[in-house]
Design an enzyme around this catalytic site. Structure first.
Site, PDB file in Angstrom:
ATOM      1  N   ALA A 129      10.478  60.302  26.141  1.00 35.68           N
ATOM      2  CA  ALA A 129      11.401  60.908  25.177  1.00 35.68           C
ATOM      3  C   ALA A 129      10.607  61.266  23.930  1.00 35.68           C
ATOM      4  O   ALA A 129       9.432  60.879  23.795  1.00 35.68           O
ATOM      5  CB  ALA A 129      12.509  59.929  24.814  1.00 35.68           C
ATOM      6  N   LYS A 130      11.190  62.001  23.038  1.00 35.74           N
ATOM      7  CA  LYS A 130      10.549  62.290  21.753  1.00 35.74           C
ATOM      8  C   LYS A 130      11.625  62.661  20.760  1.00 35.74           C
ATOM      9  O   LYS A 130      12.702  63.154  21.149  1.00 35.74           O
ATOM     10  CB  LYS A 130       9.581  63.473  21.921  1.00 35.74           C
ATOM     11  CG  LYS A 130       8.473  63.497  20.892  1.00 35.74           C
ATOM     12  CD  LYS A 130       7.379  62.519  21.245  1.00 35.74           C
ATOM     13  CE  LYS A 130       6.278  62.496  20.220  1.00 35.74           C
ATOM     14  NZ  LYS A 130       5.171  61.618  20.673  1.00 35.74           N
ATOM     15  N   GLY A 131      11.347  62.422  19.477  1.00 31.49           N
ATOM     16  CA  GLY A 131      12.294  62.795  18.442  1.00 31.49           C
ATOM     17  C   GLY A 131      11.586  63.581  17.360  1.00 31.49           C
ATOM     18  O   GLY A 131      10.360  63.523  17.237  1.00 31.49           O
TER      19      GLY A 131
END
Ligand code: NAD
Length: 482
Positions: A129-131
């Site tokens: 995931a990444k934000g």
């Protein structure tokens, strides 16, 4: 037979489309290798691989929101923010949150896919995931950053958590931001287990001992392992190594440890003297098994050069006090450091054996690739060597240890932090680092042995292919491919 991409040229890409194409190409190659998932043949094999491709080239969830904050001058700003979850077949989603003006949905999605691959390569029980938040943190006061961090958690709270999606720091964020975020997460979820919801926190707040140094130590270890644990042990088996590029690469690795054995120093340069580069330079300087002269180090201000080797201990002391390297003759004299001051980018083309790149992306490109002289390049930073240069260096028989392998020490230690927060037991620094070294050695063993023994087309491709095999096998065993 589908041609496998050789290295970064087809692998590290700016766009999510390119990354998806790379996944499809490697999966097609795995389809043709009938030793992989041998139980599936003909039409059912085609169906199984097509559904695997569909899943791994599709992102599970893209969440976009807007954070509204009141700035110190009372202006209200509306900031785009993302959390993107690519795939969780290998475990809970995991990946950093970056604060940067360059953040876009496409960039965050691409980074989420790369996290799925990195975690799979290193056998971590995580998906990817990444934000991201579209701000330049340098333009924001602490009060404003605190508000942005808290609002980020408010927006994404239903989608993050210790057994769902576990963010960490990335570009523009740090342990302070993680502490603010976990504070907000705790407020939103009273009475619930919260510490494992974020990693990269301060030590006081459940962070792991040794986390700051982990990426630099892991980066150095990937190089050390390749020279000392692999190349050195091939002496009796060197005839088995594929002739051509693989043998040229082996000979370069061999010349490095031979240099040290003959009492001459291995000439190393390190670009970037922060958490990654400063620690890696120090590891080389104090390494007992391989003798190094760190002939150059650099930061955003300049390069320091000494053909007889720099005094890294003194540079570390100076850097700890000033958060930068000395960049005037007066500063060098006062710190009793013997070095020539060169332009920041001069480090790239100095005469050296090993180059650790630990600053920023796109440092070796078509514009300078023919001038670089090192034989071994280690990517401590993400993507410091661009696609064309990576291909060129490979074709010259040089060795590039890719970022997905070399700089994973940080996420390995993040895993231990998450584990210690869940079992409420603190690991000692030795326990943390020994575990990281063991895991990095295992990953190097897997990648380098396979690359050299099977004569595969590229080290980076070998990393990607290993990661995809693991993900594919998990999907298959979970009964998700028909
Ligand atoms: P840092 O901010 O601590 O250090 C960066 C260093 O690079 C500083 O010394 C800075 O002066 C120098 N620098 C910046 N621009 C430069 C230039 N043009 N030429 C030479 N030096 C320059 O950052 P860090 O944590 O050491 O991270 C370095 C790189 O490694 C980044 O690309 C980061 O994304 C990557 N990385 C870091 C981690 C981690 O755990 N810290 C993990 C994976 C990847």
């Amino acid at each position: 037979m589908i041609a496998l991409p050789v290295s970064r040229k087809d692998l590290i890409s700016l766009s999510i489309k390119d990354t998806q194409n790379t996944i499809e190409n490697i999966m097609e190659h795995l389809f043709e290798d009938e030793t992989f998932i041998p139980g599936e043949k003909t039409e059912s094999r085609r169906r199984v691989f097509d559904s695997g491709k569909e899943i791994l080239t599709t992102t599970d969830k893209i969440i976009k929101s807007y954070i509204r904050v009141s700035r110190d001058n009372r202006e209200i700003v509306r900031i785009p923010a993302y959390r993107i979850q690519h795939n969780n077949i290998a475990g809970f989603y995991k990946g950093g949150i970056r604060f940067s003006e360059t953040v876009s949905e496409e960039e965050v999605e691409n980074l989420a896919v790369l996290m799925t691959l990195k975690n799979a390569l290193h056998d971590l029980p995580y998906g990817g995931a990444k934000g991201g938040v579209v701000i330049n943190p340098k333009d924001y006061s602490d009060r404003e950053l605190n508000l942005v961090s808290k609002k980020y958690v408010q927006r994404f709270a239903p989608d993050i958590g210790p057994t769902h999606d576990i963010p960490a720091p990335d570009m523009g964020t740090n342990d302070q931001v993680m502490d603010w975020m976990i504070g907000e997460y705790k407020t939103i979820h009273p009475g619930k287990s919260y510490l494992g919801a974020f990693t990269g926190k301060s030590i006081e707040n459940g962070g792991a001992l040794g986390r700051r140094e982990a990426t630099g130590k892991g980066t150095y270890h990937s190089y050390f392992w390749l020279i000392n644990e692999w190349a050195r042990k091939q002496k009796d088996r060197e005839k088995e190594i594929d002739k051509g590029i693989h043998f040229q690469q082996y000979e370069k690795l061999k010349s490095i440890y031979e240099r040290s054995d003959e009492g001459k120093s291995i000439r190393m340069a390190v670009q970037g003297f922060g958490n990654v580069g400063g620690v890696a330079a120090n590891m080389a300087y104090h390494c007992k098994e391989l003798k190094h002269d760190v002939i150059a180090v650099s930061d955003h201000l300049g390069t320091l050069y000494n053909a007889d080797g720099l005094d890294i201990d003194k540079l570390v002391v100076f850097h700890n006090r000033n958060n930068q390297l000395p960049n005037t003759q007066e500063e060098l004299d006062a710190a009793e450091i013997k070095a020539e001051l060169l332009h920041r980018d001069d480090i790239l083309t100095l005469d050296m054996d090993v180059f650790i790149l630990a600053a920023i992306e796109d440092q070796i490109t078509t514009s300078n690739m023919k001038k670089v002289k090192a034989d071994v390049f280690v990517e401590g930073a993400n993507a410091p060597i661009d696609a064309a240069a990576d291909q060129y260096l490979h074709d010259q028989g040089k060795v590039v240890i890719p970022d997905i392998l070399a700089n994973a020490g940080g996420v390995m230690v993040s895993y231990l932090e998450w584990k210690q927060d869940r079992i409420t037991q603190v690991y000692t620094e030795d326990e943390v680092l020994n575990q990281m070294y063991l895991q990095m050695s295992n990953s190097c063993e897997k990648v380098f042995r396979e690359y050299f023994s099977k004569g595969l087309p590229g080290i980076r491709t070998t990393c990607y292919s290993n990661a995809l095999k693991r993900l594919f096998e998990l999907l298959y065993k979970h009964g998700k491919l028909f």
